[in-house]
Design a protein around this motif. Structure first.
Motif, PDB file in Angstrom:
ATOM      1  N   PHE A 792      17.392 -14.175  -6.811  1.00 33.97           N
ATOM      2  CA  PHE A 792      16.695 -13.094  -6.600  1.00 33.97           C
ATOM      3  C   PHE A 792      15.868 -12.494  -7.929  1.00 33.97           C
ATOM      4  CE2 PHE A 792      19.519 -13.068  -3.155  1.00 33.97           C
ATOM      5  CZ  PHE A 792      18.864 -12.279  -1.973  1.00 33.97           C
ATOM      6  N   TYR A 793      14.879 -11.546  -7.750  1.00 32.19           N
ATOM      7  CA  TYR A 793      13.989 -11.145  -8.795  1.00 32.19           C
ATOM      8  C   TYR A 793      13.791  -9.699  -8.043  1.00 32.19           C
ATOM      9  CZ  TYR A 793      10.394 -13.275  -5.687  1.00 32.19           C
ATOM     10  OH  TYR A 793       9.828 -13.473  -4.637  1.00 32.19           O
ATOM     11  N   MET A 794      13.000  -8.899  -8.878  1.00 28.04           N
ATOM     12  CA  MET A 794      12.482  -7.649  -8.516  1.00 28.04           C
ATOM     13  C   MET A 794      10.853  -7.853  -8.681  1.00 28.04           C
ATOM     14  SD  MET A 794      15.251  -5.680  -8.073  1.00 28.04           S
ATOM     15  CE  MET A 794      14.615  -3.910  -7.954  1.00 28.04           C
ATOM     16  N   TYR A 795       9.991  -7.248  -7.712  1.00 26.31           N
ATOM     17  CA  TYR A 795       8.854  -7.108  -7.921  1.00 26.31           C
ATOM     18  C   TYR A 795       8.243  -5.965  -7.139  1.00 26.31           C
ATOM     19  CZ  TYR A 795       7.730  -8.197  -2.832  1.00 26.31           C
ATOM     20  OH  TYR A 795       7.419  -7.904  -1.415  1.00 26.31           O
ATOM     21  N   ILE A 796       6.743  -5.609  -7.663  1.00 28.27           N
ATOM     22  CA  ILE A 796       6.169  -4.596  -6.822  1.00 28.27           C
ATOM     23  C   ILE A 796       5.222  -5.152  -5.691  1.00 28.27           C
ATOM     24  CG2 ILE A 796       6.348  -2.950  -8.672  1.00 28.27           C
ATOM     25  CD1 ILE A 796       3.472  -3.610  -9.488  1.00 28.27           C
ATOM     26  N   GLU A 797       5.473  -4.635  -4.683  1.00 26.36           N
ATOM     27  CA  GLU A 797       4.587  -4.950  -3.351  1.00 26.36           C
ATOM     28  C   GLU A 797       3.397  -4.240  -3.457  1.00 26.36           C
ATOM     29  OE1 GLU A 797       2.732  -6.557  -0.784  1.00 26.36           O
ATOM     30  OE2 GLU A 797       4.729  -7.381  -0.397  1.00 26.36           O
ATOM     31  N   THR A 798       2.064  -4.930  -3.796  1.00 25.49           N
ATOM     32  CA  THR A 798       0.937  -4.060  -3.987  1.00 25.49           C
ATOM     33  C   THR A 798       0.040  -3.957  -2.633  1.00 25.49           C
ATOM     34  OG1 THR A 798      -0.138  -5.881  -4.760  1.00 25.49           O
ATOM     35  CG2 THR A 798       0.826  -4.369  -6.330  1.00 25.49           C
ATOM     36  N   SER A 799       0.510  -4.524  -1.662  1.00 26.30           N
ATOM     37  CA  SER A 799      -0.313  -4.450  -0.299  1.00 26.30           C
ATOM     38  C   SER A 799      -0.299  -2.889   0.289  1.00 26.30           C
ATOM     39  CB  SER A 799       0.486  -5.200   0.895  1.00 26.30           C
ATOM     40  OG  SER A 799       0.734  -6.364   0.492  1.00 26.30           O
ATOM     41  N   ARG A 800      -1.268  -2.679   1.235  1.00 27.87           N
ATOM     42  CA  ARG A 800      -1.576  -1.203   1.659  1.00 27.87           C
ATOM     43  C   ARG A 800      -0.162  -0.802   2.241  1.00 27.87           C
ATOM     44  NH1 ARG A 800      -5.533  -4.296   3.380  1.00 27.87           N
ATOM     45  NH2 ARG A 800      -7.609  -3.731   3.005  1.00 27.87           N
ATOM     46  N   PRO A 801       0.331   0.384   1.990  1.00 29.60           N
ATOM     47  CA  PRO A 801      -0.783   1.500   1.668  1.00 29.60           C
ATOM     48  C   PRO A 801      -0.833   1.834   0.122  1.00 29.60           C
ATOM     49  CG  PRO A 801       1.700   2.441   2.229  1.00 29.60           C
ATOM     50  CD  PRO A 801       1.598   1.069   2.138  1.00 29.60           C
ATOM     51  N   ARG A 802      -0.256   0.805  -0.505  1.00 30.15           N
ATOM     52  CA  ARG A 802      -0.454   1.280  -2.047  1.00 30.15           C
ATOM     53  C   ARG A 802      -1.979   1.388  -2.667  1.00 30.15           C
ATOM     54  NH1 ARG A 802       4.174   2.073  -1.226  1.00 30.15           N
ATOM     55  NH2 ARG A 802       3.355   3.918  -1.671  1.00 30.15           N
ATOM     56  N   LYS A 803      -2.105   2.137  -3.611  1.00 35.34           N
ATOM     57  CA  LYS A 803      -3.406   2.655  -4.074  1.00 35.34           C
ATOM     58  C   LYS A 803      -3.480   2.105  -5.350  1.00 35.34           C
ATOM     59  CE  LYS A 803      -4.755   6.680  -1.005  1.00 35.34           C
ATOM     60  NZ  LYS A 803      -3.162   6.864  -0.400  1.00 35.34           N
ATOM     61  N   GLU A 804      -4.693   1.869  -5.916  1.00 28.92           N
ATOM     62  CA  GLU A 804      -5.009   1.537  -7.408  1.00 28.92           C
ATOM     63  C   GLU A 804      -4.223   2.832  -8.370  1.00 28.92           C
ATOM     64  OE1 GLU A 804      -8.265  -0.149 -10.432  1.00 28.92           O
ATOM     65  OE2 GLU A 804      -8.788   0.610  -8.467  1.00 28.92           O
ATOM     66  N   GLY A 805      -3.600   2.304  -9.426  1.00 33.36           N
ATOM     67  CA  GLY A 805      -3.101   3.136 -10.385  1.00 33.36           C
ATOM     68  C   GLY A 805      -1.751   3.689  -9.990  1.00 33.36           C
ATOM     69  N   GLU A 806      -1.230   3.490  -8.680  1.00 29.88           N
ATOM     70  CA  GLU A 806       0.206   3.947  -8.397  1.00 29.88           C
ATOM     71  C   GLU A 806       1.203   3.346  -9.032  1.00 29.88           C
ATOM     72  OE1 GLU A 806      -0.112   5.960  -3.957  1.00 29.88           O
ATOM     73  OE2 GLU A 806       0.568   3.912  -4.154  1.00 29.88           O
ATOM     74  N   VAL A 807       2.294   4.066  -9.828  1.00 27.96           N
ATOM     75  CA  VAL A 807       3.379   3.629 -10.617  1.00 27.96           C
ATOM     76  C   VAL A 807       4.717   3.128  -9.909  1.00 27.96           C
ATOM     77  CG1 VAL A 807       4.491   4.162 -12.715  1.00 27.96           C
ATOM     78  CG2 VAL A 807       1.970   4.579 -12.392  1.00 27.96           C
ATOM     79  N   ALA A 808       5.410   2.183 -10.188  1.00 27.07           N
ATOM     80  CA  ALA A 808       6.722   2.091  -9.940  1.00 27.07           C
ATOM     81  C   ALA A 808       7.652   1.869 -11.015  1.00 27.07           C
ATOM     82  CB  ALA A 808       6.862   0.892  -8.918  1.00 27.07           C
ATOM     83  N   ARG A 809       8.814   2.645 -11.235  1.00 25.56           N
ATOM     84  CA  ARG A 809       9.584   2.552 -12.670  1.00 25.56           C
ATOM     85  C   ARG A 809      10.925   1.990 -12.228  1.00 25.56           C
ATOM     86  NH1 ARG A 809       7.363   7.609 -13.518  1.00 25.56           N
ATOM     87  NH2 ARG A 809       5.453   7.531 -14.628  1.00 25.56           N
ATOM     88  N   LEU A 810      11.509   1.127 -12.716  1.00 26.59           N
ATOM     89  CA  LEU A 810      12.820   0.567 -12.674  1.00 26.59           C
ATOM     90  C   LEU A 810      13.614   1.084 -13.923  1.00 26.59           C
ATOM     91  CD1 LEU A 810      14.958  -0.889 -10.550  1.00 26.59           C
ATOM     92  CD2 LEU A 810      14.056  -3.167 -12.100  1.00 26.59           C
ATOM     93  N   GLY A 898      -6.514  -4.342  -6.040  1.00 27.59           N
ATOM     94  CA  GLY A 898      -6.442  -4.854  -4.835  1.00 27.59           C
ATOM     95  C   GLY A 898      -4.939  -5.357  -4.507  1.00 27.59           C
ATOM     96  N   ILE A 899      -4.968  -5.970  -3.310  1.00 28.54           N
ATOM     97  CA  ILE A 899      -3.477  -6.414  -2.808  1.00 28.54           C
ATOM     98  C   ILE A 899      -3.188  -7.733  -3.366  1.00 28.54           C
ATOM     99  CG2 ILE A 899      -3.971  -5.348  -0.596  1.00 28.54           C
ATOM    100  CD1 ILE A 899      -4.506  -8.075   0.715  1.00 28.54           C
ATOM    101  N   GLU A 900      -3.797  -8.444  -4.275  1.00 28.97           N
ATOM    102  CA  GLU A 900      -3.434  -9.633  -4.884  1.00 28.97           C
ATOM    103  C   GLU A 900      -2.882  -9.281  -6.146  1.00 28.97           C
ATOM    104  OE1 GLU A 900      -5.851 -13.046  -4.628  1.00 28.97           O
ATOM    105  OE2 GLU A 900      -6.429 -12.834  -2.678  1.00 28.97           O
ATOM    106  N   GLY A 901      -2.007  -8.521  -6.304  1.00 28.96           N
ATOM    107  CA  GLY A 901      -1.512  -8.035  -7.563  1.00 28.96           C
ATOM    108  C   GLY A 901       0.112  -7.687  -7.718  1.00 28.96           C
ATOM    109  N   ASP A 902       0.764  -8.520  -6.946  1.00 23.19           N
ATOM    110  CA  ASP A 902       2.257  -8.618  -7.099  1.00 23.19           C
ATOM    111  C   ASP A 902       2.904  -8.891  -8.605  1.00 23.19           C
ATOM    112  OD1 ASP A 902       1.768  -7.913  -4.762  1.00 23.19           O
ATOM    113  OD2 ASP A 902       3.063  -9.534  -3.627  1.00 23.19           O
ATOM    114  N   ILE A 903       3.638  -7.833  -9.236  1.00 25.50           N
ATOM    115  CA  ILE A 903       4.129  -8.202 -10.378  1.00 25.50           C
ATOM    116  C   ILE A 903       5.755  -8.579 -10.354  1.00 25.50           C
ATOM    117  CG2 ILE A 903       4.561  -7.532 -12.838  1.00 25.50           C
ATOM    118  CD1 ILE A 903       2.101  -5.797 -12.546  1.00 25.50           C
ATOM    119  N   ALA A 904       6.498  -9.530 -10.849  1.00 25.08           N
ATOM    120  CA  ALA A 904       7.890  -9.742 -10.675  1.00 25.08           C
ATOM    121  C   ALA A 904       8.536  -9.816 -12.239  1.00 25.08           C
ATOM    122  CB  ALA A 904       7.966 -10.970  -9.926  1.00 25.08           C
ATOM    123  N   ILE A 905       9.739  -9.448 -11.988  1.00 18.75           N
ATOM    124  CA  ILE A 905      10.631  -9.429 -13.298  1.00 18.75           C
ATOM    125  C   ILE A 905      11.999 -10.122 -13.105  1.00 18.75           C
ATOM    126  CG2 ILE A 905       9.585  -7.535 -14.680  1.00 18.75           C
ATOM    127  CD1 ILE A 905      11.986  -5.792 -13.534  1.00 18.75           C
TER     128      ILE A 905
END
Length: 927
Positions: A792-810, A898-905
């Motif tokens: 397992f890992y953690m990631y941010i899902e950037t597909s819709r409805p996410r918008k540019e500049g929105e932030v997720a904090r862990l 855009g939607i091809e922007g998933d970041i994982a840690i």
């Protein structure tokens, strides 16, 4: 994985010495009502009487300090326990008021001065109130409550001080509410009593008065009340005893004392007390009657009947019980006082005296017989009783002009007038062979040489007739005899001492007493006693630890011996004689093993011998290593990466590591509490352990929430050394373990990380095996950091409805900063914060790492930051942080265009110390 063990040696910059003087603090569980910190940092623990007090002393320090609880600083008398149980808990069930006071916890480990902390325990209670009634002094007559001033006084024992209120019937009485009533507290007993003064009693004052005592519900103690009914018949008690005073009785009789009340309203209660504090055990009290069955002399004394009804003063009447007794019948013969001659001679005066101790003395009567026939006083035979110059209870028979016909047996008979006690008869022979005594010590009986522990008889031969009682005492010093008294009576002239000891060496005086003999100057003789004893040596027993090839010197010394000459010594190993000889001037002997070999280990003895026996020094020469000393102050030793297991960082130092051969390994035993089976494993030691060096070993795969017993045994060429045992208990970690905090997000709790409540969306926990790759191709990882599809890992899902500049904090859990010294943080400690990241896709935004500190505003900017597409692989980031307070680390993902922007840690770590081996990534930003 159940046996995975790793050994970490802290040898980075040479050994660190981890000795530390003790610190201590007191924590409480149990039934406290309140715990407050007073000024001057005094802590007060309030508890209700009857509840359970539990105070625990938490200590730090290495070696582990010994703990002692005392009630008043260091007082031995009030000590609870003197033990070395760690985290010592003081537990008092059903605490009583006298157990309140200051409790001290003292911890010491030989380094620095002991650490002492104290807490004051305040026990709260409220007893039932008591109302006492008094009339104004000097006006007491029969019915003294008519037209009189009356005082009702209410009193209750309590802590804290009590508050009182009075009611008459259902009405509350307060100062000024009724002109005929005054309410006040005596100045000198502020808060302890409340007095109601009824001036010139009126008819409405005859009523039920209730006094309510309150401590304002502190500790949940409810109010107590008592009702007193005041009437025109209210009067103090009066009693009568239906017995004589004194009562003279024979031993074995049953005595009944009867007491009756003759007045008092409310009805008085009767009780009996005796002058000896408590009534005899077998006494029976029924109503006003006290019965003493089969009375003995010990139970004689004053007995009082007391009547109380809380009105006026108690009534008390007393009687004395006298139990008849006679003891110690003795006689003595006094030759004619007008001639300087101790012998009895015809034609001269002789006096026979006879003495008895009697109770009551006034009932004592004496009679005299000659050869069994009664004798009356005459001019030549004068009988007198109790000469005031001698002690009472004495009778004398004076024979004025001794004739040959006066020779014979004279008997004095003592009796008590009341009877019931056997008479005492004493026979005295007067004849030509009645001669004063002489004392000699038999030949060869002084000096008397004996061995310590023997039974010895000191002997004085007494001649003369009659033979008097002999008194033995110490002649050489003012010291008690072996039985503790200053002199010992002997009827045959022999003093027998059982189990004679060296302190009894010395001179003993035997002398004649006047009793049962002549009242003449005492004859005396002296016997010398010499007690021989084997040598007292030191050391009696000594363990000597030493490595192979090194010297061992053993020294045995004589402290005392009698006789002290003719001393010889014998050294042995087991039964083999090594060396023997005689002492000349010296009082010690030494034996040295120049170079210890395997045959040299064992028990060496040195016997030092005189006529009385031998004293032995024993030396156990061994190569046993000393025990390890567990280090209990490891900062946050427990960690947990997976749900059902935990790990524990076990640390210890080695006591005196250089005393014996090098420690080559430790045997580690571990068993789950409550189970029989030990799991054992050897931990190999490379190199030489230095004194004070902290050794670390990680225990993993411990089952949650079980406790374990851990046993550690050092091993040298000799074999096993001394073991040490400690208990490891599971407690949910308040902070994850800083020293090797590691989170790979394999479990649902995600290592106590939380989603920030003030961001736009959340991080998602995922594994490649469950991810829908059709949804957004060309972004995100194809496995976790190790390449596993199941990981397992953690990631941010950037597909819709996410918008540019929105932030997720862990956000991580809080980590405590471990102060390097106890006085606060001067140089902020460094930690290395590390994680793996995956930033693949043409719309990748930004990944930031931030530091949040407790009590401080948000940091100015990220500690680490990276933006844009980094390719389809995992990379590692590391950054050193220097927090000064408890802190959290935050991983912040910002959506790109855009939607091809998933970041994982994955694999987030936090370790003590600056980061080493930093990955070379030029774009990283350091703040």
């Amino acid at each position: 994985r159940s046996g995975t063990l790793t050994l970490v040696w802290q040898l980075a910059n040479g050994p660190v010495h981890h000795w530390a003087p003790p610190t201590v603090r007191i924590v409480h569980s149990g039934h406290a009502c309140n715990v407050e910190e007073e000024r001057h940092a005094e802590r007060v623990y309030t508890i209700r009487e009857g509840e359970t007090l539990e105070l625990t002393c938490l200590v730090t320090g290495h070696p582990r300090p010994q703990i002692r609880w005392t009630k008043t600083a260091g007082s031995v008398s009030d000590r609870f326990q003197d033990s070395s149980v760690f985290n010592e808990t003081l537990h008092i069930t059903k605490i009583q008021r006298h157990q309140g006071g200051r409790y001290y916890c003292k911890a010491e480990n030989g380094l620095g001065s002991p650490a002492i902390k104290s807490i004051r325990v305040d026990v709260y209670f409220l007893d039932d109130p008591v109302v006492t009634v008094h009339q104004s002094v000097g006006e007491a007559k029969e019915q003294f409550y008519y037209e009189r001033t009356v005082f009702l006084r209410c009193m209750a024992n309590s802590n804290p001080p009590v508050r009182y209120s009075w009611h008459r019937g259902r009405d509350v009485l307060s100062q000024g509410s009724d002109k005929g009533v005054e309410i006040y507290e005596p100045f000198f007993t502020q808060g302890e009593t409340k007095i109601l003064k009824l001036k010139n009693l009126r008819p409405q004052d005859y009523a039920n008065y209730s006094c309510i005592a309150s401590v304002r519900n502190v500790c949940g103690i409810s109010d107590r009340n008592i009702v007193f009914k005041l009437t025109n018949k209210t009067v103090s008690p009066s009693i009568k005893l239906l017995v004589e005073d004194p009562i003279v009785v024979n031993p074995g009789q049953t005595v009944s004392l009867v007491c009756i009340t003759t007045g008092g309203e409310p009805k008085p209660t009767l009780s009996w007390v005796s002058s000896s504090d408590s009534l005899p055990e077998k006494s029976v009290v029924k109503g006003g009657t006290l019965t003493l069955p089969a009375i003995t002399s010990d139970e004689a004394g004053v007995y009082s009947c007391v009547a109380t009804n809380n009105v006026g003063n108690p009534a008390k009447k007393s009687t004395t019980i006298v139990v008849r007794a006679m003891k110690k019948g003795r006689f003595w013969i006094t030759p004619d006082p007008y001639h300087n001659d101790d012998n009895i001679q015809i034609g001269r005066e002789v006096k026979i005296s006879c003495q008895v101790e009697a109770t009551p003395p006034e009932e004592l009567t004496f009679g005299w017989l000659k050869n069994g026939r009664a004798l009356r006083s005459s001019e030549r035979m004068v009988i007198t009783q109790t000469d005031p110059d001698t002690s009472p209870g004495t009778t004398n028979l004076d024979i004025i002009d001794l004739k040959f016909t006066d020779f014979g047996t004279y008997t004095c008979v003592a009796a008590l007038k009341g009877g019931g006690i056997p008479e005492i008869s004493i026979d005295v022979n007067i004849s030509s062979t009645t001669v004063p005594p002489n004392l000699t010590v038999p030949r060869g009986k002084s000096p008397l040489v004996v061995r310590e522990g023997d039974t010895v008889e000191l002997e004085c031969l007494v001649s003369g007739k009659p033979k008097p009682i002999i008194l033995w005492s110490r002649a050489d010093k003012e010291a008690p005899m072996p039985d503790g008294t200053l002199q010992v009576e002997s009827y045959d002239g022999v003093l027998r001492i059982v189990n004679v000891s060296r302190e009894m060496t010395g001179s003993y005086r035997c002398q004649t007493s006047q009793f049962n003999g002549f009242n003449v100057k005492p004859r005396e003789a002296v016997v010398e006693l010499i007690v021989q004893y084997p040598p007292t040596v030191e050391p009696v027993s000594l363990e000597m630890r030493q490595g192979l090839g090194r010297p061992v010197a053993m020294n045995c010394r004589v402290l005392r011996a009698h006789p002290s000459r003719v001393l010889r010594y014998e050294w042995r190993l087991g039964n083999r004689l090594l060396h023997a000889g005689h002492f000349d001037q010296s009082d010690e002997t030494e034996y040295t093993v120049k170079s210890l070999n395997r045959e040299g280990w064992g028990e060496y003895t040195c016997d030092i011998i005189n006529e009385a026996g031998a004293g032995r020094c024993t030396f156990l020469v061994t190569g046993k290593a000393y025990p390890p000393e567990f280090y209990y102050d490891t900062y946050s030793p427990l960690w947990q990466n997976r749900p059902r297991v935990y790990g524990f960082k076990l640390q210890w130092t080695q006591m005196n590591p250089n005393a014996v051969d090098r420690i080559v390994a430790y045997r580690l035993g571990i068993r789950q509490m409550g189970q029989q089976r030990w799991w054992e494993q050897e931990i190999t030691v490379e190199g030489t352990i230095t004194k004070g060096e902290l050794i670390t070993h990680n225990l993993t795969e411990l089952i949650k929430p079980e406790a374990y017993e851990v046993r550690l045994t050092p091993i040298t060429r000799f074999g096993e050394g001394d073991s040490t045992i400690r208990i490891i208990t599971y407690s949910a970690p308040v902070n994850p373990h800083l020293r090797e905090f590691h989170c790979s997000f394999e479990e649902e709790p995600i290592c106590m990380f939380t989603q920030d409540k003030n961001d736009d969306f959340d991080w998602t926990r995922h594994s490649a095996a469950t991810r829908d790759t059709k949804y957004t191709p060309n972004t995100g990882p194809s496995g976790d950091r190790s390449g596993s599809k199941q990981g397992f890992y953690m990631y941010i899902e950037t597909s819709r409805p996410r918008k540019e500049g929105e932030v997720a904090r862990l956000v991580s859990p809080f980590f405590n900063v471990a102060p390097k010294n106890p006085y606060g943080i001067t140089n902020p400690p460094a930690y290395c914060f590390g994680f793996f990241f995956h930033m693949y896709g043409k719309h990748i935004g930004t990944l930031n790492a931030l530091l949040r500190q407790k009590g401080q505003a948000a940091t100015e900017g990220p500690t680490w930051s990276l933006s844009g597409n980094q390719g389809d692989h995992w990379k590692q980031a590391k950054v050193s942080i220097h927090p000064t307070a408890s802190f959290q680390v935050v991983l912040e993902g910002i959506r790109g265009p855009g939607i091809e922007g998933d970041i994982a840690i994955d694999d987030v770590t936090l370790e003590e110390g600056e980061c080493r081996d930093l990955p070379a990534v030029s774009e990283w930003l350091y703040v």
